[in-house]
Design a protein around this motif. Structure first.
Motif, mmCIF file in Angstrom:
data_model
loop_
_atom_site.group_PDB
_atom_site.id
_atom_site.type_symbol
_atom_site.label_atom_id
_atom_site.label_comp_id
_atom_site.label_asym_id
_atom_site.label_seq_id
_atom_site.Cartn_x
_atom_site.Cartn_y
_atom_site.Cartn_z
ATOM 1 N N SER A 71 46.910 -44.250 -40.253
ATOM 2 C CA SER A 71 46.555 -43.535 -39.035
ATOM 3 C C SER A 71 45.040 -43.457 -38.921
ATOM 4 N N ARG A 72 44.610 -43.166 -37.707
ATOM 5 C CA ARG A 72 43.183 -43.026 -37.462
ATOM 6 C C ARG A 72 42.990 -42.012 -36.347
ATOM 7 N N GLU A 73 41.898 -41.272 -36.443
ATOM 8 C CA GLU A 73 41.576 -40.271 -35.430
ATOM 9 C C GLU A 73 40.110 -40.404 -35.031
ATOM 10 N N ASP A 74 39.849 -40.412 -33.735
ATOM 11 C CA ASP A 74 38.486 -40.522 -33.226
ATOM 12 C C ASP A 74 38.233 -39.430 -32.201
ATOM 13 N N ASN A 75 37.014 -38.921 -32.216
ATOM 14 C CA ASN A 75 36.537 -37.983 -31.211
ATOM 15 C C ASN A 75 35.443 -38.675 -30.410
#
Length: 304
Positions: A52-56
């Motif tokens: 998984s990956r999360e970006d703001n």
């Protein structure tokens, strides 16, 4: 005698969740000058059940409008946008090369920067609006594949420049027109996919030239006729620019009868020449064929 049933099981590719918030405002300094601007925050999370990956992401837009006279305006606008890794989760076939799914977990989002300089003038007693614009979009950190290691990095570079002309409104009280022309120069500045270097090629799926014209004329208080054409130039469907979709022109027409103020009947003929239209292509492997000739009769009812 027996019956056989095959049960198909479909596996979920993963999940994409986004949350966003934005604020936008326009400030009139005086009768001639107007400022506008906004900022947008977005949280993007992708999960393919393995990684998984999360970006703001933060993006913004700012612009200024100058009105030298009451019926004319000149504007300048600048803005940014972002493409996070994993945005195409579930898409098969490798259409986007290194821009694929959630496996790109070590890269920051791609960022694009766009500016536009345009003008609008209302002429012929302000019945007709004429517009023109110059614009450019640059992506200086596009995804690209190293030919030796096979690693994906943000070392690509591409840009699209263009000009757009338009006319919308009434030439006479009975004659309306909508017309537009766009010329684009889509260029890959720097891009590799495996051992292939596509630098200097034209960006796929983008036609350099496109135009549309639609006009209606009220020949009688109850009768209106109209017609027009849409043109789309050829488009390359692969990065090497060896495969292309041909250009096409489609002609449409209509006739409307206003029975009274509330009821109207309209007959539309679309693609009258039955032109073969290709809406899109999947990297040259196959193409989507658009609708052929069709006729449609509709009735509308309006009430106050």
């Amino acid at each position: 005698m027996y019956s056989q049933f095959n049960v198909c099981q479909f596996k979920k590719d993963g999940d994409i969740k986004t949350r966003s918030a934005y604020v936008f405002d326009t400030v009139e300094l005086n009768d001639q000058w107007t400022l506008n601007g906004g900022i947008r925050y977005e949280n993007f999370r992708v999960d393919n059940t393995t990684i998984s990956r999360e970006d703001n992401m933060w993006n913004y837009q700012a612009g200024v409008v100058y009105k030298p006279v009451r019926n004319g305006a000149i504007y300048l606008s600048y803005g940014t946008s972002s493409n996070p890794g994993g945005e195409n989760l579930g898409q098969a076939g490798g259409a986007d090369g290194p821009a694929g799914g959630a496996t790109i977990r070590d890269l920051k989002p791609e960022k694009s920067r766009s500016w536009e300089l345009g003008t609008k003038w209302d002429v012929m007693n302000e019945r007709l609006s004429l517009t023109a614009a110059l614009f450019e979009t640059k992506k200086t950190d596009a995804r690209s594949t190293d030919p030796v290691t096979g690693d994906v990095s943000l070392s690509g570079n591409n840009r699209v420049r263009g000009i757009e002309l338009g006319a919308t409104g009434a030439i006479t009280p009975k004659w309306d027109v909508w017309a537009g022309y766009t010329h684009l120069d889509p260029k890959i500045k720097e891009y590799r996919s495996g051992n292939n270097d596509f630098s200097g090629k034209q960006i796929k799926f983008i036609a350099k030239n496109s135009a549309s014209l639609w006009s209606t004329y009220k020949v009688h208080p109850q009768w209106t006729v109209g017609g027009g054409a849409t043109y789309v130039g050829k488009r390359f469907v692969n990065d090497a620019n060896t495969l292309e979709l041909p250009s096409h022109t489609v002609y449409d027409a209509m006739i409307r009868y206003d029975v009274n103020k509330s009821v109207a009947l309209q007959l539309n003929g679309n693609n009258l020449g039955d032109t073969r239209v290709y809406d899109a292509s999947h990297v040259g492997l196959f193409a989507n064929v658009g609708p052929g000739r069709s006729v449609m009769l509709t009735a509308t009812y309006r009430y106050d």
